[in-house]
Scaffold this active site. Structure first.
Site, PDB file in Angstrom:
ATOM      1  N   ARG A 110       4.072 -99.086  39.988  1.00 42.08           N
ATOM      2  CA  ARG A 110       3.119 -99.083  41.118  1.00 42.08           C
ATOM      3  C   ARG A 110       3.701 -99.577  42.431  1.00 42.08           C
ATOM      4  NH1 ARG A 110      -1.510-102.191  37.995  1.00 42.08           N
ATOM      5  NH2 ARG A 110      -2.266-100.519  36.661  1.00 42.08           N
ATOM      6  N   CYS A 150      -7.170-102.053  37.658  1.00 39.80           N
ATOM      7  CA  CYS A 150      -8.614-101.767  37.548  1.00 39.80           C
ATOM      8  C   CYS A 150      -9.482-102.593  38.506  1.00 39.80           C
ATOM      9  CB  CYS A 150      -9.061-101.954  36.109  1.00 39.80           C
ATOM     10  SG  CYS A 150      -8.368-103.390  35.301  1.00 39.80           S
ATOM     11  N   HIS A 243     -16.003-104.067  36.050  1.00 37.18           N
ATOM     12  CA  HIS A 243     -15.450-105.218  36.778  1.00 37.18           C
ATOM     13  C   HIS A 243     -16.243-105.436  38.062  1.00 37.18           C
ATOM     14  CE1 HIS A 243     -12.254-105.288  34.000  1.00 37.18           C
ATOM     15  NE2 HIS A 243     -11.224-104.963  34.764  1.00 37.18           N
TER      16      HIS A 243
HETATM   17  P1  NAP Z   1      -4.561-100.896  24.431  1.00 34.14           P
HETATM   18  O1  NAP Z   1      -5.977-100.664  24.076  1.00 34.14           O
HETATM   19  O2  NAP Z   1      -3.862-102.073  23.851  1.00 34.14           O
HETATM   20  O3  NAP Z   1      -3.731 -99.559  24.044  1.00 34.14           O
HETATM   21  C1  NAP Z   1      -2.325 -99.518  24.130  1.00 34.14           C
HETATM   22  C2  NAP Z   1      -1.808 -98.128  23.777  1.00 34.14           C
HETATM   23  O4  NAP Z   1      -0.387 -98.107  23.904  1.00 34.14           O
HETATM   24  C3  NAP Z   1      -2.095 -97.699  22.333  1.00 34.14           C
HETATM   25  O5  NAP Z   1      -2.206 -96.301  22.268  1.00 34.14           O
HETATM   26  C4  NAP Z   1      -0.833 -98.153  21.597  1.00 34.14           C
HETATM   27  O6  NAP Z   1      -0.570 -97.390  20.425  1.00 34.14           O
HETATM   28  C5  NAP Z   1       0.225 -97.828  22.627  1.00 34.14           C
HETATM   29  N1  NAP Z   1       1.401 -98.668  22.455  1.00 34.14           N
HETATM   30  C6  NAP Z   1       1.462-100.017  22.292  1.00 34.14           C
HETATM   31  N2  NAP Z   1       2.745-100.438  22.156  1.00 34.14           N
HETATM   32  C7  NAP Z   1       3.513 -99.314  22.221  1.00 34.14           C
HETATM   33  C8  NAP Z   1       4.904 -99.060  22.092  1.00 34.14           C
HETATM   34  N3  NAP Z   1       5.786-100.066  21.911  1.00 34.14           N
HETATM   35  N4  NAP Z   1       5.332 -97.782  22.207  1.00 34.14           N
HETATM   36  C9  NAP Z   1       4.465 -96.764  22.395  1.00 34.14           C
HETATM   37  N5  NAP Z   1       3.132 -96.936  22.493  1.00 34.14           N
HETATM   38  C10 NAP Z   1       2.658 -98.195  22.412  1.00 34.14           C
HETATM   39  O7  NAP Z   1      -4.361-101.017  26.005  1.00 34.14           O
HETATM   40  P2  NAP Z   1      -5.196-100.328  27.219  1.00 34.14           P
HETATM   41  O8  NAP Z   1      -6.261-101.225  27.682  1.00 34.14           O
HETATM   42  O9  NAP Z   1      -5.519 -98.934  26.829  1.00 34.14           O
HETATM   43  O10 NAP Z   1      -4.113-100.358  28.391  1.00 34.14           O
HETATM   44  C11 NAP Z   1      -3.049 -99.428  28.452  1.00 34.14           C
HETATM   45  C12 NAP Z   1      -2.349 -99.513  29.799  1.00 34.14           C
HETATM   46  O11 NAP Z   1      -3.302 -99.202  30.834  1.00 34.14           O
HETATM   47  C13 NAP Z   1      -1.786-100.893  30.148  1.00 34.14           C
HETATM   48  O12 NAP Z   1      -0.610-100.717  30.905  1.00 34.14           O
HETATM   49  C14 NAP Z   1      -2.890-101.496  30.997  1.00 34.14           C
HETATM   50  O13 NAP Z   1      -2.401-102.494  31.864  1.00 34.14           O
HETATM   51  C15 NAP Z   1      -3.376-100.275  31.763  1.00 34.14           C
HETATM   52  N6  NAP Z   1      -4.753-100.375  32.268  1.00 34.14           N
HETATM   53  C16 NAP Z   1      -5.778-100.745  31.460  1.00 34.14           C
HETATM   54  C17 NAP Z   1      -7.084-100.817  31.987  1.00 34.14           C
HETATM   55  C18 NAP Z   1      -8.275-101.202  31.157  1.00 34.14           C
HETATM   56  O14 NAP Z   1      -9.384-101.328  31.746  1.00 34.14           O
HETATM   57  N7  NAP Z   1      -8.162-101.404  29.855  1.00 34.14           N
HETATM   58  C19 NAP Z   1      -7.287-100.493  33.324  1.00 34.14           C
HETATM   59  C20 NAP Z   1      -6.212-100.113  34.120  1.00 34.14           C
HETATM   60  C21 NAP Z   1      -4.961-100.053  33.586  1.00 34.14           C
HETATM   61  P3  NAP Z   1      -0.924 -97.881  18.922  1.00 34.14           P
HETATM   62  O15 NAP Z   1      -2.404 -97.686  18.742  1.00 34.14           O
HETATM   63  O16 NAP Z   1      -0.108 -96.988  18.084  1.00 34.14           O
HETATM   64  O17 NAP Z   1      -0.520 -99.335  18.833  1.00 34.14           O
END
Ligand code: NAP
Length: 356
Positions: A110, A150, A243
């Site tokens: 970013r 977010c 949020h």
């Molecule tokens: P999450 O629910 O923990 O999901 C993480 C995802 O990444 C899962 O599909 C996981 O797969 C995969 N993953 C984890 N470790 C990995 C690895 N070593 N190699 C390949 N894939 C891997 O997290 P999330 O909330 O969706 O967030 C994902 C990203 O979006 C982060 O960078 C976060 O900062 C960003 N984000 C999140 C939000 C929000 O509101 N949640 C908002 C803006 C941005 P498995 O299921 O196989 O473990």
């Protein structure tokens, strides 16, 4: 009918990944053809790898798609990334280098000078950075576009029309952030029940830095950060989605409450003009009730893509105060990325894979 663009989702099994799947079901321009996640999920069909946690059933079209490693090649032209930031940098760069369009949610790129941190309503002209990016990174047809954190997205959107009309000099934002912002399983229930946690790793720094980049202007092929001061304090609260931020602003030109309200509610921009599929008709909705916005009542406004602002009042220390709210996994994540991709198509910006 035009052929749909084939897209992949990196991090497809996670909180944001599932939102992508939901938002892309029946999308008029995109079709999900590839999925990737960690080695825990790789090799399985999506329905076996993913514990679906959104209301309604997992879309039939993705149930049997295999989950791959997040590395090229994948059977798609564009990848949406919701990988954890630690793995995103290497994976996203590899896709861009292999000629894919990478539309990322993660924080990895970013703040890189040559990477657009895009909110289509606010800074679509920052897409000019892609030319620099192609040259400096020697990308052959691929590129990376990111969307903000977010909490940053709702702050930057609420500030954009105020800054344009009255000039914003100082901002103090105090957030109350939903549990889904921490991914799954996120914060332990025993840490958040009956509680507020006044710490979210790197969130305050991200809000402060990203806001200045997003509101900055293009000058000599780079973004000159906005000349304002931003101070953020972030808190995790016991809310599932949505949020909220209590915001105070100091302005350079005089204004009345009605002027701010009008600047926010009348604001329209390029996505509305272009009628992009995910663009809300009203990017900012101003509520007049004394007790709005509220996460449960307002997070789904504009199908989760509108920011709701309320309680606009004079402030005895700064000039004005207001409360902003948006859906963190839609406008704050997957919806933001999908809107970015829609803008790229509308502007005819394609990656090399699209030409195959
Ligand atoms: P999450 O629910 O923990 O999901 C993480 C995802 O990444 C899962 O599909 C996981 O797969 C995969 N993953 C984890 N470790 C990995 C690895 N070593 N190699 C390949 N894939 C891997 O997290 P999330 O909330 O969706 O967030 C994902 C990203 O979006 C982060 O960078 C976060 O900062 C960003 N984000 C999140 C939000 C929000 O509101 N949640 C908002 C803006 C941005 P498995 O299921 O196989 O473990």
């Amino acid at each position: 009918m035009n052929k749909k663009m084939r897209v992949g989702i990196l991090g497809a099994t996670g909180t944001v990944g599932q939102r992508f799947i939901q938002l892309l079901e029946d999308h008029p321009q995109f079709e999900v053809t590839a999925l990737a996640a960690s080695d825990r999920s790789q090799g399985k069909p999506y329905h076996a790898a993913c514990a679906w946690r959104l209301p309604g059933e997992m879309p039939e079209s993705v149930r049997s798609l295999p989950v791959n490693a997040p590395q090229p090649p994948l059977d798609c032209e564009l990848v949406f990334s919701s990988l954890p930031s630690g793995v995103a940098r290497e994976a996203e760069e590899a896709f861009a280098r292999a000629g894919y369009a990478v539309i990322s949610n993660s924080s990895a790129f970013r703040m890189d000078e040559d990477v657009p941190l895009l909110i289509p309503e606010v800074n679509h002209e920052h897409l000019a950075l892609l030319e620099t990016q192609r040259k400096t990174r020697n990308f052959d047809g691929g590129f990376i576009v990111t969307n903000p954190n977010c909490s940053t997205v709702m702050l930057a959107m609420a500030l954009a029309p105020i800054h344009a009309r009255f000039g914003v000099e100082q901002v103090i934002a105090t957030t109350m952030q939903a549990l889904s912002g921490a991914g799954y399983p996120g914060v332990a229930s025993l840490d958040i029940a009956d509680n507020v946690v006044p710490f979210i790793e790197s969130e305050e720094e991200k809000m402060e830095a990203e806001t200045l980049k997003i509101l900055g202007r293009m000058s000599d092929s780079r973004v000159e950060g906005a000349g304002m001061q931003v101070s953020a304090q972030c808190h995790r609260v016991n809310v599932t989605d949505g949020h909220m931020a209590a915001v105070r602003v100091k302005l350079s030109r005089p204004a009345q409450v009605e002027d701010l309200s009008d600047a926010l509610s009348s604001w329209r921009s390029l996505p509305q003009e272009l009628r992009l599929h995910s663009a809300p008709s009203q990017p900012i909705i101003v509520r007049q009730e004394k007790d709005r916005p509220q996460p449960r009542l307002d997070r789904d406004a504009g199908r989760g893509m509108s920011v709701t602002v309320g309680r606009i009042r004079p402030d005895s220390v700064m000039d004005f105060r207001f409360v902003a709210l948006s859906h963190n996994t839609i406008r704050g994540a997957a919806g933001a990325a999908v809107l970015n991709a829609e803008l790229l198509i509308a502007k005819n910006i394609h990656a090399k894979t699209s030409a195959k």
